[in-house]
Design an enzyme around this catalytic site. Structure first.
Site, short mmCIF file in Angstrom:
data_model
loop_
_atom_site.label_atom_id
_atom_site.label_comp_id
_atom_site.label_asym_id
_atom_site.label_seq_id
_atom_site.Cartn_x
_atom_site.Cartn_y
_atom_site.Cartn_z
N HIS A 165 2.48 4.46 -5.12
CA HIS A 165 3.09 5.55 -5.90
C HIS A 165 3.29 5.04 -7.33
CE1 HIS A 165 6.74 3.21 -5.38
NE2 HIS A 165 6.63 3.30 -4.08
N GLY A 223 0.81 -1.22 0.00
CA GLY A 223 0.00 0.00 0.00
C GLY A 223 0.84 1.27 0.00
N TYR A 224 0.16 2.38 0.27
CA TYR A 224 0.73 3.73 0.15
C TYR A 224 1.35 3.84 -1.25
CZ TYR A 224 1.70 8.22 2.14
OH TYR A 224 1.66 9.57 2.40
N SER A 235 9.61 5.40 -3.22
CA SER A 235 9.39 4.45 -2.14
C SER A 235 8.30 4.99 -1.23
CB SER A 235 10.68 4.28 -1.34
OG SER A 235 10.41 3.65 -0.10
N GLN A 263 7.53 -9.97 7.95
CA GLN A 263 8.82 -9.55 7.41
C GLN A 263 9.45 -8.41 8.22
OE1 GLN A 263 6.98 -8.65 3.62
NE2 GLN A 263 7.93 -6.64 3.61
N HIS A 317 4.61 1.50 -8.01
CA HIS A 317 3.62 0.41 -7.94
C HIS A 317 2.76 0.40 -9.21
CE1 HIS A 317 4.10 1.33 -3.47
NE2 HIS A 317 4.41 0.05 -3.52
N ASP A 366 13.40 -3.50 -5.48
CA ASP A 366 13.77 -4.46 -4.44
C ASP A 366 14.43 -5.64 -5.15
OD1 ASP A 366 12.19 -3.42 -1.84
OD2 ASP A 366 11.07 -3.00 -3.66
N GLY A 402 9.00 -5.36 -8.48
CA GLY A 402 9.83 -4.25 -8.93
C GLY A 402 11.31 -4.56 -8.73
P1 AMP Z 1 6.13 -2.39 -1.44
O1 AMP Z 1 4.76 -1.85 -1.35
O2 AMP Z 1 7.20 -1.41 -1.08
O3 AMP Z 1 6.29 -3.73 -0.75
O4 AMP Z 1 6.39 -2.70 -2.97
C1 AMP Z 1 5.52 -3.51 -3.71
C2 AMP Z 1 6.12 -3.77 -5.05
O5 AMP Z 1 6.36 -2.53 -5.73
C3 AMP Z 1 7.48 -4.49 -4.97
O6 AMP Z 1 7.56 -5.45 -6.01
C4 AMP Z 1 8.45 -3.36 -5.17
O7 AMP Z 1 9.69 -3.78 -5.72
C5 AMP Z 1 7.70 -2.49 -6.16
N1 AMP Z 1 8.21 -1.13 -6.12
C6 AMP Z 1 8.31 -0.31 -5.04
N2 AMP Z 1 8.91 0.86 -5.38
C7 AMP Z 1 9.21 0.76 -6.70
C8 AMP Z 1 9.85 1.63 -7.63
N3 AMP Z 1 10.30 2.82 -7.28
N4 AMP Z 1 10.00 1.19 -8.92
C9 AMP Z 1 9.54 -0.02 -9.28
N5 AMP Z 1 8.92 -0.89 -8.45
C10 AMP Z 1 8.77 -0.50 -7.17
#
Ligand code: AMP
Length: 314
Positions: A39, A36-37, A219, A66, A42, A184, A181
């Protein structure tokens, strides 16, 4: 094109039933797991899913498994209504927002999971928020070698929690494709390896890292950076771009490349967690860049830990 109104599902059986009925109609399903949150990073994963499948499920779940109890689970940003608006307006839309309340078994307890206060060790054993909460969960997925380096050093329960929750999501959503993404990078490689090693019938896609215009990797945690620290944090991406340029122009000594990034981040007031140049697939440390490499950095600015990386193909 009129956008879709996504179905909101919180129950895991309902989620699985939806997927099975869609697949019975010949539809393919893409899964984009998130915390969530949302951007644009995502949203770019959703675009990638659209290229691959008929239907797209976005999961929103902040996974306590995690986080260690001293990490930022309790302050992880969230804005579900904002997320829904973004998911409604993304071109092509999404079909389902899967937002489970909890994916671990509470047993007889019905309280939420704690986070943040004071303990990270239980009898000398590192634990996650799930174990600390005494939930009746004891099965974990580990990708033993890949989880050890980079982020795994300072976050010892992190990838175990990620691999386990992604396995659970795969079992519930039963997607054809899952999009992660490259932001990560280690996580993406771990999930790829897990899918290969455990014979999940799922295609894993790695989608390109999305940055703000000034270079900062997008992020959810960036919102917690005060403007001053945000400015200082640009030292990470700027020094990574320079390292890539230097490597592509013949400077292939990893120690020198690493030193330059470490110095730039220190001079900006950041604290390096790690700055490593590793093989793109095995994630093994390199001394010289003679094969496809990725330069991965984690650094603290104030109380926010940021990660970034850049692929280098010489
Ligand atoms: P998160 O919500 O941070 O767990 O991220 C969810 C998914 O979005 C993961 O597969 C991340 O790698 C991807 N993601 C987060 N930030 C980015 C970004 N700046 N560019 C590409 N993918 C992203």
């Amino acid at each position: 094109m009129a956008n879709k109104n996504p179905l909101e599902i919180t129950d895991k059986d309902e989620m699985r039933n939806w997927s099975r009925s869609m697949r019975a109609q010949g539809k393919t399903i893409g899964l984009v797991p998130t915390m969530g949150y949302l951007h644009e990073g995502h949203l770019s994963l959703i675009q990638e899913s659209h290229k691959q499948t008929h239907l797209t499920v976005v999961s929103i779940y902040v996974n306590p498994g995690q986080f260690s109890p001293t990490e930022d689970l309790s302050t992880y940003p969230s804005d579900f209504l904002g997320d829904i608006q973004k998911l409604k307006s993304v071109p092509g839309g999404v079909d389902v927002i899967f937002r489970p309340r909890n994916l671990y078994d509470y047993g007889n307890k019905d309280d939420g999971v704690g986070g943040g206060v004071g303990w990270d060790q239980e009898g000398g054993k590192v634990v996650s928020c799930v174990e600390k909460s005494g939930m009746e969960h004891e099965t974990w997925v580990r990708v033993e070698r890949l989880e050890k380096g980079l982020c795994g050093i300072s976050r010892p329960v992190f990838f175990r929690g990620v691999a386990t929750i992604v396995t659970k999501l795969f079992n519930i959503v039963e997607p054809d494709v899952a999009v992660f993404g490259k932001k990560d990078y280690q996580q993406w490689r771990i999930i790829q390896r897990m899918v290969r090693d455990l014979d999940f019938g799922i295609k894993v896609i790695g989608s390109e890292l999305v940055r703000d215009d000034d270079g900062l990797a997008k992020s959810s945690r960036n919102v917690r950076l005060p403007p001053d620290d945000r400015q200082k944090a640009l030292s990470i991406s700027k020094s990574l771009f320079k390292a890539k340029f230097a490597a592509e122009n013949g400077q292939i000594d990893c120690q020198e490349l690493r030193n330059a990034v470490i110095q730039a981040v220190h001079e900006a007031g950041g604290k390096i967690d790690y700055a490593e140049i590793v093989d793109q697939e095995s994630l093994e440390k390199l001394e010289e860049i003679k094969r496809p490499a990725v330069f991965c950095v984690a650094a603290w600015f104030g109380n926010v830990r940021l990660i970034d990386n850049i692929e280098i193909n010489v």
